[in-house]
Every structure is written in C-alpha cells, then in structure tokens.
Design a protein around this motif. Structure first.
Motif, PDB file in Angstrom:
ATOM      1  N   ALA A  60       4.595   1.912   9.350  1.00 14.76           N
ATOM      2  CA  ALA A  60       3.286   2.548   9.182  1.00 14.76           C
ATOM      3  C   ALA A  60       3.070   2.927   7.723  1.00 14.76           C
ATOM      4  CB  ALA A  60       3.192   3.800  10.047  1.00 14.76           C
ATOM      5  N   TRP A  61       1.811   3.120   7.323  1.00 14.43           N
ATOM      6  CA  TRP A  61       1.588   3.680   5.982  1.00 14.43           C
ATOM      7  C   TRP A  61       1.386   5.176   6.066  1.00 14.43           C
ATOM      8  CZ3 TRP A  61      -2.892   6.157   4.491  1.00 14.43           C
ATOM      9  CH2 TRP A  61      -4.077   5.871   5.181  1.00 14.43           C
ATOM     10  N   LYS A  62       0.930   5.654   7.227  1.00  8.20           N
ATOM     11  CA  LYS A  62       0.949   7.093   7.500  1.00  8.20           C
ATOM     12  C   LYS A  62       1.176   7.238   8.997  1.00  8.20           C
ATOM     13  CE  LYS A  62      -3.958   7.830   8.433  1.00  8.20           C
ATOM     14  NZ  LYS A  62      -5.128   8.690   8.277  1.00  8.20           N
ATOM     15  N   SER A  63       1.304   8.458   9.476  1.00 11.81           N
ATOM     16  CA  SER A  63       1.614   8.694  10.879  1.00 11.81           C
ATOM     17  C   SER A  63       0.679   7.880  11.782  1.00 11.81           C
ATOM     18  CB  SER A  63       1.444  10.180  11.212  1.00 11.81           C
ATOM     19  OG  SER A  63       2.190  10.956  10.302  1.00 11.81           O
ATOM     20  N   GLY A  69      -6.191  -3.741   9.341  1.00 10.18           N
ATOM     21  CA  GLY A  69      -7.524  -3.136   9.260  1.00 10.18           C
ATOM     22  C   GLY A  69      -8.415  -3.492  10.425  1.00 10.18           C
ATOM     23  N   HIS A  77       3.358  -2.071   6.619  1.00 12.55           N
ATOM     24  CA  HIS A  77       2.675  -1.647   5.402  1.00 12.55           C
ATOM     25  C   HIS A  77       3.621  -1.539   4.209  1.00 12.55           C
ATOM     26  CE1 HIS A  77      -0.207  -0.742   8.594  1.00 12.55           C
ATOM     27  NE2 HIS A  77      -1.111  -1.027   7.685  1.00 12.55           N
ATOM     28  N   SER A  78       4.764  -2.260   4.309  1.00 13.11           N
ATOM     29  CA  SER A  78       5.576  -2.517   3.119  1.00 13.11           C
ATOM     30  C   SER A  78       5.003  -3.691   2.352  1.00 13.11           C
ATOM     31  CB  SER A  78       7.020  -2.836   3.508  1.00 13.11           C
ATOM     32  OG  SER A  78       7.766  -1.650   3.629  1.00 13.11           O
TER      33      SER A  78
ATOM     34  N   ASP B  15      -8.555  -2.780   5.057  1.00  9.68           N
ATOM     35  CA  ASP B  15      -8.837  -1.441   5.592  1.00  9.68           C
ATOM     36  C   ASP B  15      -9.346  -0.579   4.433  1.00  9.68           C
ATOM     37  OD1 ASP B  15      -8.952   1.054   6.748  1.00  9.68           O
ATOM     38  OD2 ASP B  15      -6.822   1.161   7.268  1.00  9.68           O
ATOM     39  N   GLY B  18      -9.140   3.315   4.958  1.00  5.02           N
ATOM     40  CA  GLY B  18      -7.737   3.732   4.882  1.00  5.02           C
ATOM     41  C   GLY B  18      -7.223   3.674   3.451  1.00  5.02           C
ATOM     42  N   GLU B  21      -8.599   6.569   1.475  1.00  2.00           N
ATOM     43  CA  GLU B  21      -7.845   7.788   1.831  1.00  2.00           C
ATOM     44  C   GLU B  21      -6.483   7.786   1.137  1.00  2.00           C
ATOM     45  OE1 GLU B  21      -7.127   8.210   6.069  1.00  2.00           O
ATOM     46  OE2 GLU B  21      -5.433   9.565   5.690  1.00  2.00           O
ATOM     47  N   TYR B  22      -5.827   6.634   1.161  1.00  2.00           N
ATOM     48  CA  TYR B  22      -4.475   6.541   0.600  1.00  2.00           C
ATOM     49  C   TYR B  22      -4.463   6.807  -0.900  1.00  2.00           C
ATOM     50  CZ  TYR B  22       0.105   4.683  -0.606  1.00  2.00           C
ATOM     51  OH  TYR B  22       1.380   4.556  -1.080  1.00  2.00           O
ATOM     52  N   LYS B  25      -5.031  10.398  -1.656  1.00  2.46           N
ATOM     53  CA  LYS B  25      -3.832  11.194  -1.374  1.00  2.46           C
ATOM     54  C   LYS B  25      -2.762  10.973  -2.435  1.00  2.46           C
ATOM     55  CE  LYS B  25      -3.687  11.737   3.662  1.00  2.46           C
ATOM     56  NZ  LYS B  25      -3.076  11.221   4.902  1.00  2.46           N
ATOM     57  N   GLY B 239       1.580  12.926   5.659  1.00  5.32           N
ATOM     58  CA  GLY B 239       1.751  11.903   6.687  1.00  5.32           C
ATOM     59  C   GLY B 239       2.120  10.541   6.159  1.00  5.32           C
ATOM     60  N   VAL B 240       2.126  10.339   4.843  1.00  3.54           N
ATOM     61  CA  VAL B 240       2.416   9.016   4.274  1.00  3.54           C
ATOM     62  C   VAL B 240       3.907   8.691   4.438  1.00  3.54           C
ATOM     63  CG1 VAL B 240       2.512   7.693   2.112  1.00  3.54           C
ATOM     64  CG2 VAL B 240       0.450   8.977   2.712  1.00  3.54           C
ATOM     65  N   GLN B 241       4.178   7.409   4.699  1.00  3.77           N
ATOM     66  CA  GLN B 241       5.540   6.960   4.980  1.00  3.77           C
ATOM     67  C   GLN B 241       6.312   6.656   3.702  1.00  3.77           C
ATOM     68  OE1 GLN B 241       7.266   6.461   8.080  1.00  3.77           O
ATOM     69  NE2 GLN B 241       8.894   6.279   6.559  1.00  3.77           N
ATOM     70  N   PHE B 243       9.265   4.952   1.644  1.00  2.00           N
ATOM     71  CA  PHE B 243       9.979   3.681   1.825  1.00  2.00           C
ATOM     72  C   PHE B 243      11.380   3.738   1.217  1.00  2.00           C
ATOM     73  CE2 PHE B 243      11.137  -0.510   0.023  1.00  2.00           C
ATOM     74  CZ  PHE B 243      11.316  -1.198   1.204  1.00  2.00           C
ATOM     75  N   ASN B 260       5.051   3.275   1.538  1.00  2.00           N
ATOM     76  CA  ASN B 260       4.222   2.234   2.149  1.00  2.00           C
ATOM     77  C   ASN B 260       2.763   2.498   1.811  1.00  2.00           C
ATOM     78  OD1 ASN B 260       6.517   1.200   3.275  1.00  2.00           O
ATOM     79  ND2 ASN B 260       5.926   1.553   5.403  1.00  2.00           N
ATOM     80  N   SER B 261       1.938   1.449   1.964  1.00  2.00           N
ATOM     81  CA  SER B 261       0.507   1.620   1.698  1.00  2.00           C
ATOM     82  C   SER B 261      -0.312   0.637   2.518  1.00  2.00           C
ATOM     83  CB  SER B 261       0.209   1.386   0.211  1.00  2.00           C
ATOM     84  OG  SER B 261      -0.051   0.013  -0.028  1.00  2.00           O
ATOM     85  N   PRO B 262      -1.593   0.933   2.707  1.00  6.10           N
ATOM     86  CA  PRO B 262      -2.460  -0.028   3.405  1.00  6.10           C
ATOM     87  C   PRO B 262      -2.940  -1.144   2.493  1.00  6.10           C
ATOM     88  CG  PRO B 262      -3.683   1.969   2.927  1.00  6.10           C
ATOM     89  CD  PRO B 262      -2.280   2.204   2.445  1.00  6.10           C
ATOM     90  N   HIS B 266       4.034  -1.772  -1.885  1.00  3.48           N
ATOM     91  CA  HIS B 266       4.471  -0.388  -2.074  1.00  3.48           C
ATOM     92  C   HIS B 266       3.793   0.224  -3.286  1.00  3.48           C
ATOM     93  CE1 HIS B 266       8.161  -1.876   0.174  1.00  3.48           C
ATOM     94  NE2 HIS B 266       7.541  -1.031   0.961  1.00  3.48           N
TER      95      HIS B 266
END
Lengths: 117, 315
Positions: A60-63, A69, A77-78, B15, B18, B21-22, B25, B239-241, B243, B260-262, B266
């Motif tokens: 995921a890129w966030k929770s 999309g 999302h790597s 996206d 998204g 937003e990313y 953030k 909430g961002v993951q 890596f 990670n990113s949308p 990375h």
C-alpha cells in the motif's frame, strides 16, 4: 488451544470490506499484513508482500490504499506492479510471471473473517 | 555544460487525487495545482509535476508500468543550452521551445528537458549539533528539537532510474552531457553528478530487465538527519507506508528513508550527502546490504521506559 489460534487469525468483519475495495489487517506476531478484498461478492485474502524482493515488501502507499487508480487491480506502490484481484497473478510491472501469496479465509456464520495461517 | 541537476520530475499518474494528497503529505507545496494536477515544490522551487496519465500535454509514456514522463534539468546559462543543443543534435531530434528550453530524449528513450534553472537560492542553516571537542553549533538556550519543528523538503536531490543497459545510460550522461561517475555499486550501477553540482549524486542507475525501465525513486534533501526522521515519522503517522529506512548509506554518506507512493516509485528523504570535486577517485563495491548502508533502523511506535514495573506493589 485451538480457540487461541483462531483468535490470532481474526482479521475483520465481512461487512467491513465493501465490493471492489481492499483493506489490510495486521496479525499479532506476523510481519506481513493480510489484504482482504471483495470482488464479485466474494472475499479474497492475499499476503501484503510484493514478490519483487525476497521476503516480500508492503504494497500500500497508505493505510488500505492497495488498488490502482481505476480500482481494477491490486497494485504494489513500490514500483507500480499490478496484480489480478482474484488470482494474484502479476499482469504489469516488475513482478511479471510471479504472483501474490494467497491467504485462505474462513468466514463464520456470525460474519467474522479469519485467516487460515 | 553547466548542468545543475533535476529541476522537476514529471509524472502521468492514474490516481490524481491520491497523488495530490501524497505530495502534500510529503511536505511539498502545491503551486497553481488544480484538478488537472500541477507543480509541488520544495523550498528552493524544484519539485514534482503531476498530470493525469491521459493528459495530452504530457510527453509520451514509457513502454512499462512506470509513470515517469520527463526529467527536467536545470542549467546555469543560455550558453549551456546552446552547447547541449549542438551536442545532442548530432544524432537525435532536439526541439527548441518558445521559452528557450530544449526537449529531447536519452539513449533509453527517457524524455529530457533542459532549461535555465528555476531553483531559488536558499539561505538556511543546516542542522546544528553540539559535540565535545568542537565549537558548539547551537548557542546557549538554543534547543535542538521541538514538537512543531519545521521539516520541509529543501531541494530535489536525485533521481534513480531502472535501465536495461548501464553502459549505454552512463555513456550518454557522461560523454554527451559531462556528468562524472563518483562511485559504482557493481551489479547495480554508477552514481553520477553533473558538472555544476558537487553533490555525490543527482543520478543513479540500477540494471533491470527492460520491462522495468523507469524511475525507481526520487529524493529530496532535508536540513539534516533529525529533520529527515521527524518528517518521516510524521509521514508514517499520517498512514503512509515506509519502505526502507531510516538509515545511512555508505556511498554518498547520506541519511535515507524511503516510502511507497501512488506515483509508481519510491519517494526518499535524504540528508547530509557528501560533496565532491574533480580530484575525487571513484570507488567500487559489490552491491549488497553491507555496501549499501552503514546503519539501518526501522520505525516503531513511540514508547518510553518508566520506573517500577506496571505490576509493582504500591507503597
């Protein structure tokens, strides 16, 4: 002790995962979350571990942001790999020819979803 | 050719909300961003431009899943643009745009743009530390950290590309554009810096199959390791993951933390990268966990040790 083991595999209630959506749930003591998604009315479970790297990396890129999309594929999302939501097979990106690890799900009559791991 | 480094990286995303937003953030500032996307800039004006992947204004997509559409390089002067135009026109189409910038492609087909740099000069202190034996960097009563301390990306640092042919990639940037190899991770690829930038690298290549060609990650410089870890902690709390990281690389000595990113790659915060000049002798090391980093940590939720155990008898 089976009760304890089952309790450790509890993920969510079935209605918490809407049609076309995916969510991630952590299991105590487990490195990887379990992704639960609903497609065509059916729930599917996948390990949140992209096969691109040994050991798997979180996707995921966030929770709970596991989809591309358009919401048509599970996406890592790597590096943008796409995976079929019902077979786990990579269809685009670095992991072509590989697949996600399936997690068998058990849904109780009360609507609780457990991972069989 | 006085190429300074990447001013902007342009992405065609699937996206857009998204991604907006990313990037927000992440700490980048939206400039003129609307529903069709736009620029998200660091403190010096460098940054990331996003558009919907179907936007006809974007350069053509790569043939892979990657969303990178263009690398926009900043140069010092018109004479640098002229020199690049002369050199690259020898064997490829170079388009001179109305604003004087140049558009072309490298030998792997990555779209490139060269422009007089848009970056603004920054005047801010680096992270200040105190240590025995050295003059104190913070004055008496000047504190090092506080909850609301700023930790914003200062400048677009580098881009890392997955490429199928390392020699072809390195030759183009070194022999045609004057980049210099600072170090090489054997099995991955070389670190490059352009002539007008003393950072250890603004460009790094990793060899991959051709179906992976694209941007592996991009990085922004932070004011120091503390800012890096504060910004990263805030990002994870939002909430961002995470890596990889936080940690500190060996080659370049820069602190790192990847997320990670949308945007299909990375995003990295980096800090305290080595500087080099032409007297530097490049090093080589086989790629691997030991060569890659001197230390690696993983974030955990905050906790704190206290006094007696929670079950201790009360007096």
């Amino acid at each position: 002790m089976s009760g304890t083991l089952v309790a450790q595999g509890y993920l969510c209630r079935a209605e918490e995962v809407a049609e076309g959506a995916a969510r991630g749930f952590a299991l105590t003591g487990r490195r990887h979350k379990v992704i639960v998604l609903r497609k065509g009315g059916r729930l599917y479970g996948w390990l949140d571990a992209c096969p691109h790297y040994d050991g798997g990396t979180p996707m995921a890129w966030k929770s709970d942001a596991y989809l591309n999309g358009a919401g048509t594929h599970l996406a890592c999302h790597s590096h943008g790999a796409h995976f079929d939501m019902t077979t786990g097979v990579c269809t685009l990106g670095p992991c072509l020819g590989q697949a996600l690890t399936r997690v068998e799900l058990h849904v109780t009559t009360a609507g609780e979803v457990f991972a069989a791991i | 050719m006085n190429i300074i480094g990447p001013d902007y990286l342009v992405f065609g995303v699937d996206d857009l909300p998204g991604s907006i937003e990313y990037l927000t953030k992440f700490g980048l500032k939206p400039v003129g961003v609307d529903a069709s996307g736009g620029l998200f800039e660091a403190l010096d004006g460098t940054g990331v431009i996003i558009r919907a992947k179907s936007d006809p204004a974007l350069p053509a997509p790569l043939k892979t899943a990657n969303m990178l559409r263009q690398q926009v390089y900043g140069v010092q002067a018109d004479s640098d643009l002229d020199a690049i135009e002369v050199e690259l026109s020898k064997d490829r189409r170079v388009v001179r745009l109305a604003d004087g910038s140049l558009e072309t492609a490298d030998d792997h087909g990555f779209s490139l743009k060269f422009q007089i740099t848009r970056r603004r000069a920054l005047s801010m202190p680096a992270e200040k530390i105190n240590a025995p034996g050295a003059p104190a960097q913070r004055a008496p009563n000047e504190i090092g950290v506080w909850e609301e301390m700023p930790a914003a990306p200062r400048s677009l640092s580098h881009v890392v590309l997955f490429v199928p042919d390392i020699a072809k990639a390195a030759d183009f940037y070194c022999q045609r554009l004057g980049f210099v190899v600072t170090d090489t991770l054997i099995g991955a690829g070389p670190f490059l810096r352009p002539k007008a930038n003393d950072d250890h690298h603004t460009l790094f290549f990793i060899r991959t199959p051709d179906y992976m060609q694209g941007c592996e990650h991009l990085a922004f410089h932070m004011g120091g390791p503390t800012e890096l870890m504060v910004a990263g902690t805030r990002l994870v709390k939002s909430g961002v993951q995470s890596f990889w990281g936080p940690g500190r690389h060996k080659f370049g000595s820069n602190w790192f933390w990847y997320f990670n990113s949308p945007l299909g790659c990375h995003f990295e915060y980096d800090a305290d990268m080595d500087k080099h000049d032409d007297s530097w002798t490049p090093r080589e090391a086989p790629m691997g966990p030991e060569a890659s980093q001197i230390v690696l940590f993983e974030m955990r939720e905050k906790w704190a040790p206290g006094g007696p155990p929670p079950g201790a008898k009360r007096e």
